[in-house]
Scaffold this active site. Structure first.
Site, PDB file in Angstrom:
ATOM      1  N   GLU A 152       0.853  -1.189   0.000  1.00 36.71           N
ATOM      2  CA  GLU A 152       0.000   0.000   0.000  1.00 36.71           C
ATOM      3  C   GLU A 152       0.886   1.235   0.000  1.00 36.71           C
ATOM      4  O   GLU A 152       0.423   2.326  -0.300  1.00 36.71           O
ATOM      5  CB  GLU A 152      -0.895  -0.032   1.259  1.00 36.71           C
ATOM      6  CG  GLU A 152      -2.000   1.007   1.304  1.00 36.71           C
ATOM      7  CD  GLU A 152      -1.570   2.344   1.918  1.00 36.71           C
ATOM      8  OE1 GLU A 152      -2.349   3.293   1.839  1.00 36.71           O
ATOM      9  OE2 GLU A 152      -0.467   2.445   2.480  1.00 36.71           O
ATOM     10  N   CYS A 195      -4.513  -3.513   2.690  1.00 32.57           N
ATOM     11  CA  CYS A 195      -3.813  -4.630   3.338  1.00 32.57           C
ATOM     12  C   CYS A 195      -4.113  -5.973   2.676  1.00 32.57           C
ATOM     13  O   CYS A 195      -3.573  -7.001   3.075  1.00 32.57           O
ATOM     14  CB  CYS A 195      -4.182  -4.689   4.813  1.00 32.57           C
ATOM     15  SG  CYS A 195      -4.009  -3.115   5.632  1.00 32.57           S
ATOM     16  N   HIS A 244      -5.618 -10.915   9.563  1.00 31.03           N
ATOM     17  CA  HIS A 244      -4.948  -9.627   9.343  1.00 31.03           C
ATOM     18  C   HIS A 244      -4.985  -8.893  10.691  1.00 31.03           C
ATOM     19  O   HIS A 244      -6.042  -8.768  11.311  1.00 31.03           O
ATOM     20  CB  HIS A 244      -5.683  -8.814   8.276  1.00 31.03           C
ATOM     21  CG  HIS A 244      -5.267  -7.372   8.286  1.00 31.03           C
ATOM     22  ND1 HIS A 244      -3.958  -6.999   8.103  1.00 31.03           N
ATOM     23  CD2 HIS A 244      -5.959  -6.228   8.514  1.00 31.03           C
ATOM     24  CE1 HIS A 244      -3.862  -5.681   8.203  1.00 31.03           C
ATOM     25  NE2 HIS A 244      -5.066  -5.190   8.457  1.00 31.03           N
TER      26      HIS A 244
HETATM   27  N1  CAA Z   1      -7.524   0.355  29.726  1.00 33.11           N
HETATM   28  C1  CAA Z   1      -7.987  -0.691  29.017  1.00 33.11           C
HETATM   29  N2  CAA Z   1      -8.689  -0.531  27.852  1.00 33.11           N
HETATM   30  C2  CAA Z   1      -8.911   0.722  27.423  1.00 33.11           C
HETATM   31  C3  CAA Z   1      -8.465   1.854  28.140  1.00 33.11           C
HETATM   32  C4  CAA Z   1      -7.734   1.634  29.352  1.00 33.11           C
HETATM   33  N3  CAA Z   1      -7.274   2.644  30.079  1.00 33.11           N
HETATM   34  N4  CAA Z   1      -8.855   2.959  27.471  1.00 33.11           N
HETATM   35  C5  CAA Z   1      -9.517   2.540  26.362  1.00 33.11           C
HETATM   36  N5  CAA Z   1      -9.554   1.192  26.333  1.00 33.11           N
HETATM   37  C6  CAA Z   1     -10.146   0.331  25.310  1.00 33.11           C
HETATM   38  C7  CAA Z   1     -11.485   0.835  24.810  1.00 33.11           C
HETATM   39  O1  CAA Z   1     -12.555   0.409  25.647  1.00 33.11           O
HETATM   40  C8  CAA Z   1     -11.530   0.201  23.426  1.00 33.11           C
HETATM   41  O2  CAA Z   1     -11.878  -1.146  23.557  1.00 33.11           O
HETATM   42  P1  CAA Z   1     -13.004  -1.782  22.577  1.00 33.11           P
HETATM   43  O3  CAA Z   1     -12.489  -1.604  21.169  1.00 33.11           O
HETATM   44  O4  CAA Z   1     -13.039  -3.216  22.969  1.00 33.11           O
HETATM   45  O5  CAA Z   1     -14.243  -1.032  22.799  1.00 33.11           O
HETATM   46  C9  CAA Z   1     -10.069   0.220  22.985  1.00 33.11           C
HETATM   47  O6  CAA Z   1      -9.300   0.412  24.169  1.00 33.11           O
HETATM   48  C10 CAA Z   1      -9.725   1.352  22.035  1.00 33.11           C
HETATM   49  O7  CAA Z   1     -10.168   2.535  22.629  1.00 33.11           O
HETATM   50  P2  CAA Z   1     -10.885   3.640  21.746  1.00 33.11           P
HETATM   51  O8  CAA Z   1     -11.945   3.010  20.915  1.00 33.11           O
HETATM   52  O9  CAA Z   1     -11.259   4.774  22.609  1.00 33.11           O
HETATM   53  O10 CAA Z   1      -9.618   4.048  20.856  1.00 33.11           O
HETATM   54  P3  CAA Z   1      -9.439   5.061  19.709  1.00 33.11           P
HETATM   55  O11 CAA Z   1     -10.547   6.030  19.568  1.00 33.11           O
HETATM   56  O12 CAA Z   1      -8.095   5.622  19.941  1.00 33.11           O
HETATM   57  O13 CAA Z   1      -9.461   4.173  18.360  1.00 33.11           O
HETATM   58  C11 CAA Z   1      -8.775   2.613  16.749  1.00 33.11           C
HETATM   59  C12 CAA Z   1      -8.946   2.873  18.247  1.00 33.11           C
HETATM   60  C13 CAA Z   1     -10.099   2.866  16.046  1.00 33.11           C
HETATM   61  C14 CAA Z   1      -8.379   1.174  16.535  1.00 33.11           C
HETATM   62  C15 CAA Z   1      -7.671   3.554  16.194  1.00 33.11           C
HETATM   63  O14 CAA Z   1      -6.433   3.187  16.735  1.00 33.11           O
HETATM   64  C16 CAA Z   1      -7.551   3.565  14.680  1.00 33.11           C
HETATM   65  O15 CAA Z   1      -8.265   4.318  14.003  1.00 33.11           O
HETATM   66  N6  CAA Z   1      -6.604   2.744  14.109  1.00 33.11           N
HETATM   67  C17 CAA Z   1      -6.352   2.712  12.672  1.00 33.11           C
HETATM   68  C18 CAA Z   1      -7.450   1.973  11.921  1.00 33.11           C
HETATM   69  C19 CAA Z   1      -7.418   0.478  12.112  1.00 33.11           C
HETATM   70  O16 CAA Z   1      -6.416  -0.117  12.447  1.00 33.11           O
HETATM   71  N7  CAA Z   1      -8.576  -0.156  11.865  1.00 33.11           N
HETATM   72  C20 CAA Z   1      -8.671  -1.601  11.984  1.00 33.11           C
HETATM   73  C21 CAA Z   1      -9.666  -2.183  11.015  1.00 33.11           C
HETATM   74  S1  CAA Z   1      -9.236  -1.685   9.343  1.00 33.11           S
HETATM   75  C22 CAA Z   1      -7.927  -2.717   8.928  1.00 33.11           C
HETATM   76  O17 CAA Z   1      -7.693  -3.711   9.555  1.00 33.11           O
HETATM   77  C23 CAA Z   1      -7.062  -2.310   7.791  1.00 33.11           C
HETATM   78  C24 CAA Z   1      -5.821  -1.708   8.325  1.00 33.11           C
HETATM   79  O18 CAA Z   1      -4.825  -2.396   8.544  1.00 33.11           O
HETATM   80  C25 CAA Z   1      -5.812  -0.275   8.630  1.00 33.11           C
END
Ligand code: CAA
Length: 391
Positions: free
Chosen positions: A79, A111, A233
């Site tokens: 990518e 990916c 993945h």
């Molecule tokens: N202790 C323990 N857990 C905690 C915590 C703490 N102090 N604070 C937060 N968490 C948990 C939350 O409850 C949440 O858990 P769930 O998903 O089980 O609900 C988790 O940590 C993540 O917290 P948030 O949802 O608040 O996190 P975020 O807003 O920062 O977003 C994300 C997380 C969406 C994965 C972000 O990192 C992101 O956008 N990543 C890039 C996109 C991605 O990887 N997408 C994956 C699917 S797409 C794909 O697979 C293709 C690719 O490679 C990109």
């Protein structure tokens, strides 16, 4: 005819950013990363490392074991390609001195492209058993600073030699696939960083898994219980956990916590400390299983779920071959991961800002400690070199 992965080797960058360092900088509870998304470290590429130098580092140990004149094609999945026209695979071909009687092409769909390249290679070999295809999946995952994606960066390259009578795994015919035109993650041509609708992307991933699984079962008549180990993945390891729970719910399988862990945990160990490597990530997961599973997986059926945002997904399986342990490169993988140097947040930012593909002329200082590096760019042309470092 059995066709599949004969040799497989993985490489990553020589630096990492710990998510503990990241969490302290951002004033976020570190457990959001270690527990919430299941990540500890992200491999970070220095400015003189790109997908070509990573791919060369991944492929070289395979090429040393074979007659490279036999390689009939290089299929390079990425990518984060380095040129809009010229395939990253052709830069790699030159750097590694591959034969001219060889076809080279770049594969792209987020990916997913690594799985597409692997399937294409198996098809080429089923049509002509003399073919030996080098499949590369290599990516540097990069999001904007101070976005939710920043904690899910990483990089890596996996090189696979695909042949008849493979020594590691025979890929089985029949797979399930699914495509849907969605905007969960994308990177317009003028950007070096991906844009993502993070939470939506996790939902589309799981939805695609369910659809690909349905198609897989229709195509193959295989059930959940026919599969011994599951490789997903892995953008972050919690995603694999969510995926496996989703598949169990969808199939109604009866799985204890111990079985759940046995089916998935060994395949997450490397990804947890390397981070996302987009097209390579599924195969890093497979290597992690092979290198870290306590029991031999000889004769076992392994499943692969590839997800590329945007989105294309595929679910397929393979059977592990007898004696596969003899050709694994476990020690090299572990050494390369362990010898990475930690970066401070500021050092990571310095690397982040310098690595910019729109530069017209630059000579890169030697930061990449690997055997191949991007030496510079002159008049928009990229120049690679072999260093004196061992791989
Ligand atoms: N202790 C323990 N857990 C905690 C915590 C703490 N102090 N604070 C937060 N968490 C948990 C939350 O409850 C949440 O858990 P769930 O998903 O089980 O609900 C988790 O940590 C993540 O917290 P948030 O949802 O608040 O996190 P975020 O807003 O920062 O977003 C994300 C997380 C969406 C994965 C972000 O990192 C992101 O956008 N990543 C890039 C996109 C991605 O990887 N997408 C994956 C699917 S797409 C794909 O697979 C293709 C690719 O490679 C990109």
């Amino acid at each position: 005819m059995k066709v599949g992965i004969d040799l497989i080797h993985f490489a990553t960058a020589d630096y990492y950013l710990g998510l503990d360092t990241f969490a302290a900088e951002k004033h976020i509870d570190v457990e959001k990363f270690t527990i919430g998304i299941g990540q500890e470290k992200m491999s970070i590429a220095p400015p003189d490392e790109d997908v070509v130098s990573l791919a060369a580092k991944a492929a070289a140990p395979i090429l040393r074991q074979i007659d490279t004149n036999e390689i009939s094609a290089v299929l390079f999945a990425t990518e984060t390609g380095v040129d809009q026209s010229k395939s990253a695979g052709v830069f790699l071909h030159g750097l590694l001195g591959l034969p001219n009687r060889c076809r080279v092409v770049e594969f792209k769909h987020a990916c997913y492209a690594g799985a597409a390249a692997l399937q294409m290679a198996t098809t080429m070999i089923r049509a002509n058993s003399k073919e030996k295809v080098l499949v590369i999946a290599a990516d540097i995952a990069k999001y904007d600073v101070d976005t939710s994606g920043e904690a899910t960066q990483g990089c890596g390259a996996v090189a696979m030699l695909i042949t008849e009578s493979p020594r590691i795994i025979a890929i089985e015919a029949g797979s399930g696939y699914y495509t849907d035109d969605v905007m969960d993650f994308w990177r317009p041509n003028n950007r070096t960083t991906a844009l993502v609708d993070g939470k939506y992307s996790t939902k589309v991933y799981l939805n695609s898994l369910k659809h690909a699984w349905e198609h897989f079962t229709e195509q193959t008549n295989r059930t959940f219980n026919d599969i011994d180990y599951f490789c997903y993945h892995i953008p972050f390891t919690k995603m694999a956990e969510k995926a496996h729970k989703t598949l169990i719910k969808k199939t109604g399988a009866d799985v204890t916590q111990d079985q759940f862990e046995a089916q998935t945990l060994a395949s997450q160990i490397y990804n947890r400390i390397v981070g996302n490597s987009y097209s390579a990530s599924l195969f890093v997961s497979f290597i992690s299983l092979l290198d870290n599973n306590r029991q031999s997986v000889e004769g076992k059926r392994i499943s692969f779920f590839s997800y590329g945002s945007g989105c294309v997904a595929e679910f397929f399986t393979g059977i592990m071959q007898s004696g596969y342990e003899k050709v694994l490169m476990t020690q090299e993988h572990q050494r390369k991961i362990a010898q990475r140097k930690p970066l401070s947040y500021q050092e990571y930012l310095d690397f982040y800002k310098q690595a910019d593909s729109v530069i017209e002329n630059i000579v890169y200082p030697l930061t990449n400690k690997g055997p191949y590096r991007l030496a510079g760019i002159k008049d928009h042309k990229r120049y690679y070199e072999k260093t004196n470092q061992l791989d």
